[in-house]
Design an enzyme around this catalytic site. Sequence first.
Site, PDB file in Angstrom:
ATOM      1  N   TYR A  13      33.636 -25.243  21.422  1.00  0.00           N
ATOM      2  CA  TYR A  13      34.428 -24.250  22.154  1.00  0.00           C
ATOM      3  C   TYR A  13      35.889 -24.653  22.044  1.00  0.00           C
ATOM      4  O   TYR A  13      36.217 -25.842  22.137  1.00  0.00           O
ATOM      5  CB  TYR A  13      33.993 -24.246  23.620  1.00  0.00           C
ATOM      6  CG  TYR A  13      34.373 -23.003  24.388  1.00  0.00           C
ATOM      7  CD1 TYR A  13      33.830 -21.771  24.054  1.00  0.00           C
ATOM      8  CD2 TYR A  13      35.254 -23.067  25.464  1.00  0.00           C
ATOM      9  CE1 TYR A  13      34.158 -20.624  24.767  1.00  0.00           C
ATOM     10  CE2 TYR A  13      35.585 -21.925  26.186  1.00  0.00           C
ATOM     11  CZ  TYR A  13      35.036 -20.709  25.834  1.00  0.00           C
ATOM     12  OH  TYR A  13      35.359 -19.588  26.544  1.00  0.00           O
ATOM     13  N   ASN A  49      34.291 -14.492  35.250  1.00  0.00           N
ATOM     14  CA  ASN A  49      33.858 -13.122  34.952  1.00  0.00           C
ATOM     15  C   ASN A  49      34.670 -12.033  35.656  1.00  0.00           C
ATOM     16  O   ASN A  49      35.108 -11.084  35.001  1.00  0.00           O
ATOM     17  CB  ASN A  49      32.367 -12.957  35.267  1.00  0.00           C
ATOM     18  CG  ASN A  49      31.502 -13.781  34.318  1.00  0.00           C
ATOM     19  OD1 ASN A  49      31.935 -14.089  33.210  1.00  0.00           O
ATOM     20  ND2 ASN A  49      30.318 -14.143  34.736  1.00  0.00           N
ATOM     21  N   MET A  79      27.617 -11.183  21.171  1.00  0.00           N
ATOM     22  CA  MET A  79      26.229 -11.569  21.435  1.00  0.00           C
ATOM     23  C   MET A  79      25.319 -11.366  20.227  1.00  0.00           C
ATOM     24  O   MET A  79      24.341 -12.085  20.069  1.00  0.00           O
ATOM     25  CB  MET A  79      25.699 -10.814  22.648  1.00  0.00           C
ATOM     26  CG  MET A  79      26.411 -11.232  23.943  1.00  0.00           C
ATOM     27  SD  MET A  79      25.538 -10.782  25.458  1.00  0.00           S
ATOM     28  CE  MET A  79      25.499  -8.999  25.336  1.00  0.00           C
ATOM     29  N   ARG A  94      14.748  -0.839  26.420  1.00  0.00           N
ATOM     30  CA  ARG A  94      13.592  -1.641  26.846  1.00  0.00           C
ATOM     31  C   ARG A  94      12.495  -0.687  27.292  1.00  0.00           C
ATOM     32  O   ARG A  94      12.755   0.503  27.486  1.00  0.00           O
ATOM     33  CB  ARG A  94      13.980  -2.607  27.963  1.00  0.00           C
ATOM     34  CG  ARG A  94      14.674  -1.926  29.155  1.00  0.00           C
ATOM     35  CD  ARG A  94      15.524  -2.935  29.907  1.00  0.00           C
ATOM     36  NE  ARG A  94      16.784  -3.181  29.177  1.00  0.00           N
ATOM     37  CZ  ARG A  94      17.572  -4.241  29.372  1.00  0.00           C
ATOM     38  NH1 ARG A  94      17.250  -5.158  30.249  1.00  0.00           N
ATOM     39  NH2 ARG A  94      18.690  -4.377  28.685  1.00  0.00           N
ATOM     40  N   LYS A 133      23.005 -15.778  36.846  1.00  0.00           N
ATOM     41  CA  LYS A 133      24.011 -16.837  36.973  1.00  0.00           C
ATOM     42  C   LYS A 133      23.374 -18.105  37.557  1.00  0.00           C
ATOM     43  O   LYS A 133      22.646 -18.044  38.556  1.00  0.00           O
ATOM     44  CB  LYS A 133      25.115 -16.317  37.894  1.00  0.00           C
ATOM     45  CG  LYS A 133      26.239 -17.257  38.178  1.00  0.00           C
ATOM     46  CD  LYS A 133      27.170 -17.460  37.009  1.00  0.00           C
ATOM     47  CE  LYS A 133      28.112 -16.294  36.810  1.00  0.00           C
ATOM     48  NZ  LYS A 133      29.002 -16.514  35.630  1.00  0.00           N
ATOM     49  N   ASN A 152      25.044  -4.692  30.842  1.00  0.00           N
ATOM     50  CA  ASN A 152      24.213  -5.416  31.802  1.00  0.00           C
ATOM     51  C   ASN A 152      24.603  -6.886  31.914  1.00  0.00           C
ATOM     52  O   ASN A 152      24.011  -7.634  32.686  1.00  0.00           O
ATOM     53  CB  ASN A 152      22.737  -5.300  31.387  1.00  0.00           C
ATOM     54  CG  ASN A 152      21.805  -5.735  32.481  1.00  0.00           C
ATOM     55  OD1 ASN A 152      22.118  -5.543  33.648  1.00  0.00           O
ATOM     56  ND2 ASN A 152      20.680  -6.327  32.108  1.00  0.00           N
ATOM     57  N   GLY A 191      33.243 -11.035  23.466  1.00  0.00           N
ATOM     58  CA  GLY A 191      32.033 -11.759  23.133  1.00  0.00           C
ATOM     59  C   GLY A 191      31.432 -11.177  21.868  1.00  0.00           C
ATOM     60  O   GLY A 191      31.885 -10.144  21.366  1.00  0.00           O
ATOM     61  N   ARG A 202      20.805  -2.633  25.721  1.00  0.00           N
ATOM     62  CA  ARG A 202      19.644  -2.650  24.824  1.00  0.00           C
ATOM     63  C   ARG A 202      18.545  -1.780  25.427  1.00  0.00           C
ATOM     64  O   ARG A 202      18.347  -1.783  26.638  1.00  0.00           O
ATOM     65  CB  ARG A 202      19.102  -4.081  24.695  1.00  0.00           C
ATOM     66  CG  ARG A 202      19.782  -4.924  23.658  1.00  0.00           C
ATOM     67  CD  ARG A 202      18.925  -6.148  23.297  1.00  0.00           C
ATOM     68  NE  ARG A 202      18.443  -6.839  24.501  1.00  0.00           N
ATOM     69  CZ  ARG A 202      19.139  -7.774  25.139  1.00  0.00           C
ATOM     70  NH1 ARG A 202      20.332  -8.140  24.730  1.00  0.00           N
ATOM     71  NH2 ARG A 202      18.632  -8.363  26.209  1.00  0.00           N
TER      72      ARG A 202
END
Lengths: 388, 388
Positions: free
Chosen positions: A73, A162, A286, A213, A378, A188, A284, A211
């Site tokens: 990082y 966040n 992901m 589901r 979290k 989400n 980000g 995503r």
Amino acid sequence: MFSHSALRTARSFSVSAAVSNRCIFYTQNGDPTKVLRSMTFPKLNPPSPNTLNLKFLLASINPADLNTIEGVYPAKPGPTSNLASNGLGSCEEPVFVGGNEGLAQVTQVGKGVEGIKEGDWVVMDNSQLGTWSTSRNVSFNDVIKLPASGLTEVHGATMTVNPTTAYNMLHDFVDLKEGDWMIQNGANSAVGQLVIQLARERGINNINFVRSRDDMAPLVEHLESLGATKILTYDDLNDKSLRGKVKEWTGGKDIRLALNCVGGEPTTSMTKLLGQDAHLVSYGAMSKKPLSLPTSLHIFKNLTSHGFWQTNWTKSHSRGEKENLISKLAEMMKEGKASIKAPEHTIVTIGATESDQEATEKIRGVFADISLGKFGKKVLLKLEETSL
Amino acid sequence: MFSHSALRTARSFSVSAAVSNRCIFYTQNGDPTKVLRSMTFPKLNPPSPNTLNLKFLLASINPADLNTIEGVYPAKPGPTSNLASNGLGSCEEPVFVGGNEGLAQVTQVGKGVEGIKEGDWVVMDNSQLGTWSTSRNVSFNDVIKLPASGLTEVHGATMTVNPTTAYNMLHDFVDLKEGDWMIQNGANSAVGQLVIQLARERGINNINFVRSRDDMAPLVEHLESLGATKILTYDDLNDKSLRGKVKEWTGGKDIRLALNCVGGEPTTSMTKLLGQDAHLVSYGAMSKKPLSLPTSLHIFKNLTSHGFWQTNWTKSHSRGEKENLISKLAEMMKEGKASIKAPEHTIVTIGATESDQEATEKIRGVFADISLGKFGKKVLLKLEETSL
């Protein structure tokens, strides 16, 4: 990878009568399940001028902490000197105390410190200060005071990564007015959920991609309860009628802000829903896929593509701006108002009577579970002062 | 695709004694080698208030003109009304006069026009005005006056697309100081060569990427003569020692501006040579591949990726800003100074005695040659008034 000298030091303290503090540290970058250790250390000395002694009430374990420990990082902690100044000077290797985010209470105030008193709650105003510790001595410029009441420990411990990211991304790139529209993927995620809540607070309509589901209903219900205007899946991006639908929702108004933490093809498709002069802000990736955009979006639609990293924001903004941000967020988190809900979380407690060996095993186990994706919420760390 | 009514109209004028003008036009979007036509039309009426009559001295044929005629370019000309007002009102289909860039001389000035007089040279301050015509009537707000002397026709006719693009990209995104470094690909393109010259003028070091070829020497010599600091090929981007070399050249100074007209993998690699807080500005995609960037460049290095389109710049800037820009460029193009060389070019002349059929064949032939890449230099169009 494991530092014998540091561990020896730690063990020698664990048998001392003066010992009452504990931290989670590492001496070499590597796999957290191998390099993280617990160490007990003596009570802090009284704070030197312009510094504070803190007692941490609750700290976050964020995904970026894993990368920090691995050494991949870009934000790197400096070796800790103020544990050393409390008796760890004999360590041959540098000690890095883990943790970037956390809530602390001021236990002692050094000379020259103004506006902060014993008992105040503070959050970190600097990255990588090492929040996985029962106590720390820090410069008073490294913390920002929270309001006197109305916040939970969980809110306080999860405020500076966040919520600040969500707030700044929603403010710094496009001047959105009530009734305007924005769009995001990873809706989400912790940040995504905060974006929805902050958008609702400002009356900004938001289109959210998640995503798909098997059972979408609980997620849709949850995001709608936070303030989501529209919820779509990445599969919907393949639907040719989507553009028309979106145009109908927005009444033809250009969408000028997109937030991205996914990357890859779905982000390319999402970006095509933007209007003229829009801004894509990535925080980000992901999907681990790069951001691939048709150049025509840049040239003819004047799209600008940015990144956002709260660590950079913190470095490049004044103390006043940072205090202002924390104060606004705290206001929205207060009981009674609660425009921002505390995140779903698990608290991992390392108790007063656990040995360093037990604590080491526990923290390594937490990281093993994080790697396996076992939490899905979290993870917060509560370190109790030792009574061994 | 071909408009019979428009051609009939044109033919009817070609036998009229009053006919003296010619334009290259189309009535439907499509392949330029099929839809472009020559048409003769009568002398213009005296200009109405706040308008000017212009005589075009030389016009550019730019790559974007091809896309405009095909109908795939976002900037679209409006149908021409001021030819119609000169006797073409009977056309059933709209007439689009081709050409976006050109140099004209003012032949008549309408009431209320200030600061421009008969004989002045002007360039277009608006896109898609239809410069492929011997004469036009335009609003006086649609043109910008050039300095009285010192410029060649070629300089004047090629000023508002490429030099403005190069100048603005070098100025609008990063505040570069003398001795700073910038980087670009497609360095041998018309814009690329102008970037080099404008960078030299400001003392900005420039690293230039071009396609490799069997004999690099003539190209290197040419670009160096324009002011190129360093010249590399896209193949050099695969050389792992490149980063170290660049660091040596720059003395470790961050490169904060990259200009891109290529896209695809070489652009990704080039972007990785940039330092913190850099800006990537794309104005083309010659590889026809998208721009694919690791999200980490955005997040951790705070890279911002923009597009640049001079048409947008023109729309979003004041008349004063545009006059200022043209005046600066003209100053650098003047004989004696010539910091900006005229581009390598070919002039295609359509002569006074050529019939519309001959002219139509000639202009279609030019576009056929452009499609085949036969020119490799700027193509300029000189339309002579007809004497048929």
